[in-house]
Design a protein around this motif. Structure first.
Motif, PDB file in Angstrom:
ATOM      1  N   SER A  35       0.755  -1.075   0.028  1.00 57.95           N
ATOM      2  CA  SER A  35      -0.113   0.024  -0.051  1.00 57.95           C
ATOM      3  C   SER A  35       0.776   1.292  -0.057  1.00 57.95           C
ATOM      4  CB  SER A  35      -0.882   0.102   1.202  1.00 57.95           C
ATOM      5  OG  SER A  35      -0.201  -0.109   2.251  1.00 57.95           O
ATOM      6  N   PHE A  36       1.819   1.298   0.834  1.00 57.15           N
ATOM      7  CA  PHE A  36       2.695   2.363   0.638  1.00 57.15           C
ATOM      8  C   PHE A  36       3.409   2.738  -0.509  1.00 57.15           C
ATOM      9  CE2 PHE A  36       6.751   4.609   0.980  1.00 57.15           C
ATOM     10  CZ  PHE A  36       6.358   5.616   1.861  1.00 57.15           C
ATOM     11  N   MET A  37       4.007   1.538  -1.451  1.00 50.58           N
ATOM     12  CA  MET A  37       4.706   1.702  -2.589  1.00 50.58           C
ATOM     13  C   MET A  37       3.393   2.310  -3.742  1.00 50.58           C
ATOM     14  SD  MET A  37       7.721   1.261  -2.213  1.00 50.58           S
ATOM     15  CE  MET A  37       8.600   0.749  -3.900  1.00 50.58           C
ATOM     16  N   SER A  38       2.258   1.723  -3.580  1.00 46.24           N
ATOM     17  CA  SER A  38       1.194   2.079  -4.465  1.00 46.24           C
ATOM     18  C   SER A  38       0.796   3.333  -4.218  1.00 46.24           C
ATOM     19  CB  SER A  38      -0.063   0.881  -4.361  1.00 46.24           C
ATOM     20  OG  SER A  38       0.595  -0.394  -4.514  1.00 46.24           O
ATOM     21  N   ALA A  39       0.876   3.940  -2.878  1.00 45.80           N
ATOM     22  CA  ALA A  39       0.274   5.211  -2.529  1.00 45.80           C
ATOM     23  C   ALA A  39       1.421   6.109  -2.878  1.00 45.80           C
ATOM     24  CB  ALA A  39       0.206   5.181  -0.857  1.00 45.80           C
ATOM     25  N   LEU A  40       2.363   5.852  -2.900  1.00 43.85           N
ATOM     26  CA  LEU A  40       3.709   6.700  -3.475  1.00 43.85           C
ATOM     27  C   LEU A  40       3.650   7.074  -4.911  1.00 43.85           C
ATOM     28  CD1 LEU A  40       6.369   8.424  -3.008  1.00 43.85           C
ATOM     29  CD2 LEU A  40       7.492   6.169  -3.423  1.00 43.85           C
ATOM     30  N   ALA A  41       3.469   6.014  -5.601  1.00 47.23           N
ATOM     31  CA  ALA A  41       3.173   6.091  -7.032  1.00 47.23           C
ATOM     32  C   ALA A  41       1.846   6.902  -7.264  1.00 47.23           C
ATOM     33  CB  ALA A  41       2.727   4.712  -7.566  1.00 47.23           C
ATOM     34  N   HIS A  42       0.559   6.610  -6.607  1.00 43.85           N
ATOM     35  CA  HIS A  42      -0.544   7.469  -6.979  1.00 43.85           C
ATOM     36  C   HIS A  42      -0.271   8.984  -6.506  1.00 43.85           C
ATOM     37  CE1 HIS A  42      -3.396   4.504  -8.205  1.00 43.85           C
ATOM     38  NE2 HIS A  42      -2.938   3.409  -7.374  1.00 43.85           N
ATOM     39  N   TRP A  43       0.512   9.183  -5.494  1.00 49.86           N
ATOM     40  CA  TRP A  43       0.698  10.708  -5.059  1.00 49.86           C
ATOM     41  C   TRP A  43       1.426  11.199  -6.021  1.00 49.86           C
ATOM     42  CZ3 TRP A  43       4.404  14.254  -4.180  1.00 49.86           C
ATOM     43  CH2 TRP A  43       3.994  15.231  -3.291  1.00 49.86           C
ATOM     44  N   CYS A  44       2.436  10.466  -6.463  1.00 47.75           N
ATOM     45  CA  CYS A  44       3.436  11.150  -7.751  1.00 47.75           C
ATOM     46  C   CYS A  44       2.389  11.870  -8.911  1.00 47.75           C
ATOM     47  CB  CYS A  44       4.542  10.474  -7.699  1.00 47.75           C
ATOM     48  SG  CYS A  44       5.773  10.300  -6.455  1.00 47.75           S
ATOM     49  N   VAL A  45       1.749  10.644  -9.189  1.00 45.33           N
ATOM     50  CA  VAL A  45       0.942  10.766 -10.318  1.00 45.33           C
ATOM     51  C   VAL A  45      -0.026  11.861 -10.333  1.00 45.33           C
ATOM     52  CG1 VAL A  45      -0.793   9.727 -11.933  1.00 45.33           C
ATOM     53  CG2 VAL A  45       1.294   8.540 -11.149  1.00 45.33           C
ATOM     54  N   ARG A  46      -0.857  11.845  -9.150  1.00 47.50           N
ATOM     55  CA  ARG A  46      -1.866  13.040  -8.837  1.00 47.50           C
ATOM     56  C   ARG A  46      -1.152  14.572  -8.631  1.00 47.50           C
ATOM     57  NH1 ARG A  46      -3.918   9.317  -5.199  1.00 47.50           N
ATOM     58  NH2 ARG A  46      -3.043  10.516  -3.384  1.00 47.50           N
ATOM     59  N   HIS A  47       0.104  14.475  -7.945  1.00 42.22           N
ATOM     60  CA  HIS A  47       0.633  15.701  -7.500  1.00 42.22           C
ATOM     61  C   HIS A  47       1.852  15.810  -8.621  1.00 42.22           C
ATOM     62  CE1 HIS A  47      -1.601  14.607  -4.138  1.00 42.22           C
ATOM     63  NE2 HIS A  47      -1.719  16.143  -4.010  1.00 42.22           N
ATOM     64  N   ARG A  48       1.766  15.342  -9.967  1.00 40.51           N
ATOM     65  CA  ARG A  48       3.023  15.336 -10.775  1.00 40.51           C
ATOM     66  C   ARG A  48       3.602  16.770 -10.943  1.00 40.51           C
ATOM     67  NH1 ARG A  48      -1.481  13.400 -13.360  1.00 40.51           N
ATOM     68  NH2 ARG A  48      -2.383  14.557 -15.052  1.00 40.51           N
ATOM     69  N   ARG A  49       2.983  17.913 -11.177  1.00 37.67           N
ATOM     70  CA  ARG A  49       3.454  19.296 -11.144  1.00 37.67           C
ATOM     71  C   ARG A  49       4.278  19.500 -10.009  1.00 37.67           C
ATOM     72  NH1 ARG A  49      -1.381  22.876 -13.796  1.00 37.67           N
ATOM     73  NH2 ARG A  49      -1.702  21.474 -16.049  1.00 37.67           N
ATOM     74  N   ILE A  50       4.055  19.051  -8.662  1.00 37.98           N
ATOM     75  CA  ILE A  50       4.540  19.483  -7.669  1.00 37.98           C
ATOM     76  C   ILE A  50       5.873  18.502  -7.669  1.00 37.98           C
ATOM     77  CG2 ILE A  50       4.691  19.075  -5.156  1.00 37.98           C
ATOM     78  CD1 ILE A  50       1.575  19.842  -5.000  1.00 37.98           C
ATOM     79  N   VAL A  51       5.929  17.352  -8.057  1.00 31.48           N
ATOM     80  CA  VAL A  51       7.048  16.558  -8.033  1.00 31.48           C
ATOM     81  C   VAL A  51       7.972  16.906  -9.066  1.00 31.48           C
ATOM     82  CG1 VAL A  51       7.935  14.005  -8.450  1.00 31.48           C
ATOM     83  CG2 VAL A  51       5.824  14.140  -7.175  1.00 31.48           C
ATOM     84  N   ILE A  52       7.727  17.140 -10.171  1.00 20.94           N
ATOM     85  CA  ILE A  52       8.336  17.720 -11.204  1.00 20.94           C
ATOM     86  C   ILE A  52       9.365  18.893 -10.980  1.00 20.94           C
ATOM     87  CG2 ILE A  52       8.849  18.369 -13.533  1.00 20.94           C
ATOM     88  CD1 ILE A  52       6.542  16.599 -14.339  1.00 20.94           C
ATOM     89  N   SER A  53       8.403  19.939 -10.421  1.00 21.54           N
ATOM     90  CA  SER A  53       8.917  21.267  -9.930  1.00 21.54           C
ATOM     91  C   SER A  53       9.790  21.106  -8.720  1.00 21.54           C
ATOM     92  CB  SER A  53       7.882  21.961  -9.475  1.00 21.54           C
ATOM     93  OG  SER A  53       6.710  22.481 -10.474  1.00 21.54           O
ATOM     94  N   SER A  54       9.663  20.199  -7.931  1.00 23.68           N
ATOM     95  CA  SER A  54      10.665  19.934  -6.858  1.00 23.68           C
ATOM     96  C   SER A  54      11.947  19.534  -7.218  1.00 23.68           C
ATOM     97  CB  SER A  54      10.008  18.967  -5.920  1.00 23.68           C
ATOM     98  OG  SER A  54       8.599  19.489  -5.467  1.00 23.68           O
ATOM     99  N   TRP A  55      11.814  18.634  -8.413  1.00 31.40           N
ATOM    100  CA  TRP A  55      13.205  18.118  -8.770  1.00 31.40           C
ATOM    101  C   TRP A  55      13.881  19.383  -9.442  1.00 31.40           C
ATOM    102  CZ3 TRP A  55      16.324  13.832  -8.559  1.00 31.40           C
ATOM    103  CH2 TRP A  55      15.513  12.659  -7.924  1.00 31.40           C
ATOM    104  N   PHE A  56      13.011  20.253 -10.043  1.00 33.86           N
ATOM    105  CA  PHE A  56      13.669  21.369 -10.663  1.00 33.86           C
ATOM    106  C   PHE A  56      14.273  22.259  -9.801  1.00 33.86           C
ATOM    107  CE2 PHE A  56      13.075  25.780 -12.243  1.00 33.86           C
ATOM    108  CZ  PHE A  56      14.075  25.634 -13.468  1.00 33.86           C
ATOM    109  N   LEU A  57      13.590  22.543  -8.595  1.00 34.16           N
ATOM    110  CA  LEU A  57      13.915  23.434  -7.680  1.00 34.16           C
ATOM    111  C   LEU A  57      15.262  22.937  -6.902  1.00 34.16           C
ATOM    112  CD1 LEU A  57      10.434  24.491  -6.279  1.00 34.16           C
ATOM    113  CD2 LEU A  57      12.098  26.030  -7.500  1.00 34.16           C
ATOM    114  N   VAL A  58      15.044  21.682  -6.463  1.00 35.67           N
ATOM    115  CA  VAL A  58      16.429  21.121  -6.142  1.00 35.67           C
ATOM    116  C   VAL A  58      17.558  21.182  -6.994  1.00 35.67           C
ATOM    117  CG1 VAL A  58      17.352  19.031  -5.416  1.00 35.67           C
ATOM    118  CG2 VAL A  58      15.035  19.395  -4.544  1.00 35.67           C
ATOM    119  N   ALA A  59      17.460  20.953  -8.201  1.00 37.99           N
ATOM    120  CA  ALA A  59      18.580  21.027  -9.167  1.00 37.99           C
ATOM    121  C   ALA A  59      19.114  22.617  -9.039  1.00 37.99           C
ATOM    122  CB  ALA A  59      18.167  20.897 -10.610  1.00 37.99           C
TER     123      ALA A  59
END
Length: 741
Positions: free
Chosen positions: A19-43
């Protein structure tokens, strides 16, 4: 995400972990703009940190107890020559008469005066030291430690004196040799893209592994640059980290993308297909990544600081690429959606038709291996052993200018200077001694006299002394170059015979220094600890596989086969870089000893990558075994359904590593070629040939596991939560051909 939480996710095969692994994937898909932006900001943040703070790369060997380090400690007590910085040499050869002629001397002096005016030049020392032949001379150039020597090189190479040829070399110019322009790495990425396009037939799916791998590498390299202020890292660590990051980053993303596509073709929604991929292939990525990280961090047991730093830098890269595969990749997959499939696949899927072709070539190969395993296994093993044979003659040491490419300035420098002043011209050995009393001082004087008659010694300088006479030194110029076996023999003679005889009955303690002596000390230390490192990672591999697959023979065969792949990679390096078979094609010159850091890095990296393929292959075989308890069928299905992915992943790694083999820098090229050879051998000869043949012959005994071990062994769920089996009448679910790992 901590190491403990990652381990929990891999080891917990029940609902919590799933459930954790699936939940992580679902969260990343739903909040994909946040995830992609976070990687960009970290860089961006890391770029800012590097711009503001710079880097602090250093080179340290951490050999405080070596003979050469003790010699340098004593030499530090000697009077300073007043020359601080790096020393290089400018050599010139006259074909128009003696170099001491007034005309030649005037024009050459003008060139040396121009050199002395360049930024960073401390001074030009002892000009016009002339060879016995009278047609060659040299001058020493002292430059500051941070000087850019390119302007000096430009003055020397641009000097126009009739009948006089100039060249340069020595420590001051070493760092300017062979720097990569990045074109070979770009070619490696292009080759990877072509392979991915051939596999997926969809350009978005082909780009995703590259995007994930490149982003992971960029972020990790920036972390390494920032980390250079905290730990001892050499500049080569950047190349090592890039090499590892591109290879494993692309491969890990490949497995996840492939598994997602299979889920989509099986009728799953985009979020569910991604979640299933992360819960299966994502687990295997974590498990494989952790084994690679442990192997790289384990380099610490070798005890050499530069190697420890390089291993840690590569481990950081692997960790970041794992994180990218588990977060950034699901977000990108969610953004692309069904477009990761080809137009034809999307059209047929919209019509309710699943078009999936069985991997025919892999299936035919699996059938062939199982038809004659008693023939295939010995042939595969013989081929691997044959490729590994050169490693028996491996010499560990440093190359010198004599093995540089014939067209390079450094080789021209060696050729000109050695012809005039001898092969050992740039290979001084210093003997420094503690001489606290009169008898020990007399003993050192006698030693200096005796050195002149030692085999392999060309000249001996006068004895130098500290102000109080308690430290004395003498410099030896050998007859041979630094990489020659004769130099190694001379150092061993000094260590084992000459110096002990001179010390006998006195308080004198003498030690040998010099770059060749330092290299030999490091090589001896390495060879003494390498078997320990190899043994540790072999045991580690056995334990991890035993826990994962509840077997004794499978992990034993896996661990031993890992060693054969490592030895084959080292054999390839020995053949090319030491024997010189084809080294000219790589632009690295002729044969020379293997630099001491190369074998350790090959051992650590190849172990981790071999474990990756073993996990992906055997996890699928193990899953099939648990369903039907039919060993032969399990092996056949495992090879059939993972063969294409493993082969593609290996070819991608081969392309990436091979691109570094054409870097032009000898150490990087050796590591690149060794890894490329080992990966190819491991994937095609070992994982897809030798292992299936052996597992077929061993039969059900593959899965024997003692009851007492079962009770104390934690459970690993590398395959994730199993899905319902297909109905008996249904065709084999090719949508599961990707690794159930």
């Amino acid at each position: 995400m901590t190491m403990e939480s990652l381990f929990f996710l891999v080891t917990n095969g029940h609902d919590e972990g799933a459930s954790f692994m699936s939940a992580l994937a679902h969260w990343c898909v739903r909040h994909r703009r946040i995830v992609i932006s976070s990687w960009f900001l970290v860089a961006v943040g890391l770029v800012a940190a590097v711009v503001l703070g710079g880097t602090a790369f250093t080179t340290s060997s951490d050999m405080p107890d070596s003979e050469s380090s003790k010699a340098y400690a004593l030499l530090a007590q000697m009077p300073s020559s007043g020359s601080s910085g790096k020393i290089g040499k400018i050599v010139w050869h006259s074909t128009a008469g003696p170099v001491t002629s007034a005309a030649v001397k005037t024009e050459v002096t003008a060139v040396l005066d121009e050199v002395a005016k360049q930024a960073g030049v401390v001074k030009v020392v002892s000009p016009y030291t002339v060879a016995a032949s009278g047609d060659t001379a040299y001058a020493q150039v002292v430059v500051s430690s941070d000087a850019d020597v390119a302007p000096i090189e430009k003055v020397v190479t641009g000097a126009e004196v009739d009948g006089v040829t100039f060249t340069y070399g020595g420590d001051a110019f070493q760092e300017q040799i062979s720097s990569s322009n990045g074109s070979s790495e770009i070619l490696g990425l292009i080759a990877a893209l072509v392979l991915l396009m051939l596999m997926f037939r969809a350009w978005r799916a082909a780009l995703l592994p590259l995007i994930t791998g490149v982003v992971g590498v960029l972020v990790s390299l920036l972390l390494v640059m920032v980390g250079s202020h905290v730990v001892t890292l050499s500049s080569t660590s950047i190349t090592m980290a890039a090499m590892m990051g591109l290879a494993v980053g692309i491969d890990y993303a490949l497995f996840v993308v492939n598994r997602t596509r299979k889920g989509l073709l099986a009728g799953k929604t985009v979020p569910d297909a991604i979640a299933r991929a992360i819960d299966t292939s994502g687990r295997a990525v974590i498990f494989a990544g952790l084994t690679v990280i442990v192997a790289l961090i384990g380099i610490r047991v070798v005890g050499l600081g530069v190697l420890t730093g390089m291993g840690e830098a590569a481990a950081v890269t692997v960790a970041v690429t794992v994180a990218a595969a588990l977060t950034l990749l699901p977000a990108l997959l969610g953004a692309f959606g069904l477009k990761v499939l080809s137009k034809k696949q999307r059209a047929r899927l919209a019509q309710g038709v699943v078009e999936e072709h069985a991997p025919r070539l892999a299936g035919k190969w699996a059938a062939l291996v199982q038809r004659v395993p008693w023939l295939v296994a010995p042939l595969a093993l013989a081929a691997v052993v044959l490729l590994a044979i050169p490693v028996l003659q491996m010499r560990v040491g440093d190359s010198d200018a004599s093995s540089d490419p014939a067209t390079s300035a450094t080789h021209r420098y060696y050729a000109m200077s050695s012809a005039a002043f001898g092969d050992g011209f740039d290979n001084p050995l210093m003997i420094a001694a503690s001489t606290p009393d009169a008898p020990s001082r007399a003993a050192f004087t006698a030693l200096a006299t005796e050195l002149k008659s030692v085999t392999g010694v060309a000249t001996v300088t006068p004895v130098a002394k500290s102000a109080d006479g308690t430290v004395q030194s003498v410099t030896i110029i050998p007859k041979s170059s630094a990489q020659a076996e004769a130099t190694t023999t001379l150092i061993e003679t000094l260590h084992g015979d000459v110096i002990p005889a001179a010390e006998a009955g006195t308080t004198m303690k003498a030690y040998v220094g010099g770059s060749a002596a330092t290299t030999q000390d490091l090589s001896d230390a390495l060879l003494g600890r390498l078997p320990l490192y190899l043994g540790i990672i072999a045991v580690l591999g056995f334990l991890l596989l035993a826990i994962a697959f509840r077997s004794l023979l499978v992990p034993l065969v896996g661990a031993l086969s890992n060693i054969t792949s490592i030895l084959a990679g080292l054999g390839a390096i020995t053949a090319v870089f030491q024997f010189g078979w084809g080294s000219g094609l790589l632009g690295v010159g002729s044969g020379a000893p293997i630099t001491y850091i190369v074998p350790v890095l090959i051992v650590g990296i190849v172990f981790g990558l071999s474990m990756d393929y073993q996990v992906f292959l055997v996890s699928r075989i193990h899953e099939e075994w648990t369903h039907g308890r039919d060993n032969k069928r399990a092996v056949r299905v495992g090879v059939t359904e993972t063969g294409r992915v493993i082969a593609t992943a290996a070819l991608i790694m081969l392309g990436v590593f091979a691109s570094f083999a054409f870097d032009g820098e000898r150490i990087v090229a050796a590591i690149g070629l060794g890894l490329a050879s080992a990966v190819f051998i491991d994937a095609f000869l070992v994982r897809l040939t030798l292992i299936p043949a052996l597992m077929t012959m061993i039969g059900k005994a593959n899965w024997y596991y003692p009851c007492w071990a079962e009770k104390i062994t934690p459970h690993l769920a590398v395959e994730g939560t199993p899905e319902p089996e297909p109905e008996p009448h249904a065709a084999p679910a090719v949508s599961e051909t990707v690794l159930q790992a």
